[in-house]
Structures are given as C-alpha cells and as structure tokens.
Motif scaffolding. Structure first.
Motif, PDB file in Angstrom:
ATOM      1  N   MET A 109       0.872  -1.105  -0.009  1.00 25.72           N
ATOM      2  CA  MET A 109       0.111   0.110   0.011  1.00 25.72           C
ATOM      3  C   MET A 109       0.929   1.332   0.072  1.00 25.72           C
ATOM      4  O   MET A 109       0.478   2.376  -0.307  1.00 25.72           O
ATOM      5  N   MET A 110       1.992   1.180   0.541  1.00 28.28           N
ATOM      6  CA  MET A 110       3.161   2.453   0.485  1.00 28.28           C
ATOM      7  C   MET A 110       3.492   2.537  -0.913  1.00 28.28           C
ATOM      8  O   MET A 110       3.535   3.760  -1.095  1.00 28.28           O
ATOM      9  N   ASP A 111       3.557   1.619  -1.560  1.00 27.16           N
ATOM     10  CA  ASP A 111       3.959   2.118  -3.054  1.00 27.16           C
ATOM     11  C   ASP A 111       3.001   2.242  -4.043  1.00 27.16           C
ATOM     12  O   ASP A 111       3.158   2.883  -5.015  1.00 27.16           O
ATOM     13  N   TYR A 112       1.698   1.803  -3.758  1.00 23.15           N
ATOM     14  CA  TYR A 112       0.543   1.696  -4.425  1.00 23.15           C
ATOM     15  C   TYR A 112      -0.530   2.343  -3.905  1.00 23.15           C
ATOM     16  O   TYR A 112      -1.637   1.582  -3.563  1.00 23.15           O
ATOM     17  N   PRO A 113      -0.489   3.709  -3.291  1.00 24.59           N
ATOM     18  CA  PRO A 113      -1.434   3.994  -2.421  1.00 24.59           C
ATOM     19  C   PRO A 113      -2.721   4.381  -3.133  1.00 24.59           C
ATOM     20  O   PRO A 113      -3.960   4.311  -2.363  1.00 24.59           O
ATOM     21  N   ASP A 114      -2.946   4.283  -4.202  1.00 26.15           N
ATOM     22  CA  ASP A 114      -4.395   4.526  -4.988  1.00 26.15           C
ATOM     23  C   ASP A 114      -4.857   3.162  -5.398  1.00 26.15           C
ATOM     24  O   ASP A 114      -6.303   3.017  -5.647  1.00 26.15           O
ATOM     25  N   PHE A 115      -4.164   2.019  -4.944  1.00 27.22           N
ATOM     26  CA  PHE A 115      -5.028   0.708  -5.026  1.00 27.22           C
ATOM     27  C   PHE A 115      -5.554   0.275  -3.532  1.00 27.22           C
ATOM     28  O   PHE A 115      -4.758   0.443  -2.796  1.00 27.22           O
ATOM     29  N   GLY A 116      -6.632  -0.194  -3.574  1.00 26.20           N
ATOM     30  CA  GLY A 116      -7.352  -0.698  -2.442  1.00 26.20           C
ATOM     31  C   GLY A 116      -7.442  -2.115  -2.626  1.00 26.20           C
ATOM     32  O   GLY A 116      -7.227  -2.931  -3.544  1.00 26.20           O
ATOM     33  N   PHE A 117      -7.790  -2.820  -1.493  1.00 19.89           N
ATOM     34  CA  PHE A 117      -8.198  -4.287  -1.342  1.00 19.89           C
ATOM     35  C   PHE A 117      -9.540  -4.654  -1.270  1.00 19.89           C
ATOM     36  O   PHE A 117     -10.040  -5.589  -1.384  1.00 19.89           O
ATOM     37  N   LYS A 118     -10.486  -3.515  -1.225  1.00 24.66           N
ATOM     38  CA  LYS A 118     -11.716  -3.740  -1.279  1.00 24.66           C
ATOM     39  C   LYS A 118     -12.791  -2.527  -2.007  1.00 24.66           C
ATOM     40  O   LYS A 118     -13.841  -2.160  -1.286  1.00 24.66           O
ATOM     41  N   ASP A 119     -12.371  -2.271  -3.018  1.00 26.43           N
ATOM     42  CA  ASP A 119     -12.982  -1.329  -3.813  1.00 26.43           C
ATOM     43  C   ASP A 119     -14.190  -1.998  -4.456  1.00 26.43           C
ATOM     44  O   ASP A 119     -13.916  -3.103  -4.953  1.00 26.43           O
ATOM     45  N   THR A 120     -15.422  -1.400  -4.450  1.00 30.79           N
ATOM     46  CA  THR A 120     -16.602  -2.257  -5.042  1.00 30.79           C
ATOM     47  C   THR A 120     -16.463  -1.926  -6.258  1.00 30.79           C
ATOM     48  O   THR A 120     -16.196  -0.969  -6.938  1.00 30.79           O
ATOM     49  N   LEU A 121     -17.083  -3.044  -7.332  1.00 33.50           N
ATOM     50  CA  LEU A 121     -17.191  -2.764  -8.727  1.00 33.50           C
ATOM     51  C   LEU A 121     -18.170  -1.606  -8.993  1.00 33.50           C
ATOM     52  O   LEU A 121     -17.979  -0.913 -10.023  1.00 33.50           O
TER      53      LEU A 121
END
Length: 129
Positions: A109-121
């Motif tokens: 998450m530190m390297d890819y702060p825009d990526f989540g692990f529970k973003d909804t469709l």
C-alpha cells in the motif's frame, strides 16, 4: 487452461495448479483441480488505470521476457448484489499465457496508495457512466 502456480495464492499455498476460464472481457474464474479453490477474477484494466512493477523474482519464476504473453487479473470477493462485490487491486494474479505459468504478487500500500483491497465494482461502474 491449466496453469502451474509458481508463487502461491495467499491463503492457498497448497494449491500448485489452477484452471483459468475467461468468461468475457471483464471477468474470469479460477479453480483448483480438487475444487478447494474457486475465485472470480476481474480484468483491472477494464475498470481503471492500473499499472505496477512485476518484481524481478516473479519475472524469473514466470519466465517473462519481451516475447511473453501476460494477462493480469484481480480477485473479486462476490456479494449478493454484484455491484457491491469488492476488488483486491493489491494482490494481482499474473499469468504467462504462453508457458501456462501463474503467480500472485502482493503489492505494498505504501508503493501503490491508489490501489485498494476492497474497492467495489459499483464505484467503477458509476465512474464510467
């Protein structure tokens, strides 16, 4: 198509091969031969801008070079309402389609702060409307 797992899927370290079935341009699914693992996947590039660096050791494990044919999918945690299903952008599955090899990468998450692990469709469907 059956793929040999070269870097384990988190939580399923005992699985050494999976079948990848493409359902359409958005979705695919994987399952282990004994059906102890079955997961829905989504093509992240159909939802958002998505890029990451494949670690060198994964490149080596998968035999990736300039001629490799690579596909990337993210795991979808299905909910009763499909639009509420969650996508994990921090742990993509990378497939070498030519050599039938696959691996999961755990991104920071530190390297890819825009990526989540529970973003909804739903959050991506509404953006594109």
């Amino acid at each position: 198509m059956t793929y040999q797992i070269k870097a384990p899927i988190l939580g399923f370290e005992h699985i050494t091969s999976i079948d990848l079935i493409r359902l359409d341009e958005y979705f695919a699914k994987i399952s282990s031969p004994d059906k102890s693992l079955e997961m829905m996947l989504v093509n992240p590039y159909m939802l958002r801008e998505y890029s990451f660096t494949i670690p060198k050791y994964i490149e080596l494990l998968l035999g990736l070079d300039k001629n490799a044919m690579v596909e990337v999918y993210c795991i979808v945690v299905l909910q009763r309402n499909l639009e509420d299903s969650m996508v994990n952008f921090l742990a993509p599955l990378v497939f070498n389609t030519k050599d039938k090899l696959a691996a999961q990468i755990a991104l920071s998450m530190m390297d890819y702060p825009d990526f989540g692990f529970k973003d909804t469709l739903k959050s991506f469907i509404l953006q594109g409307a």
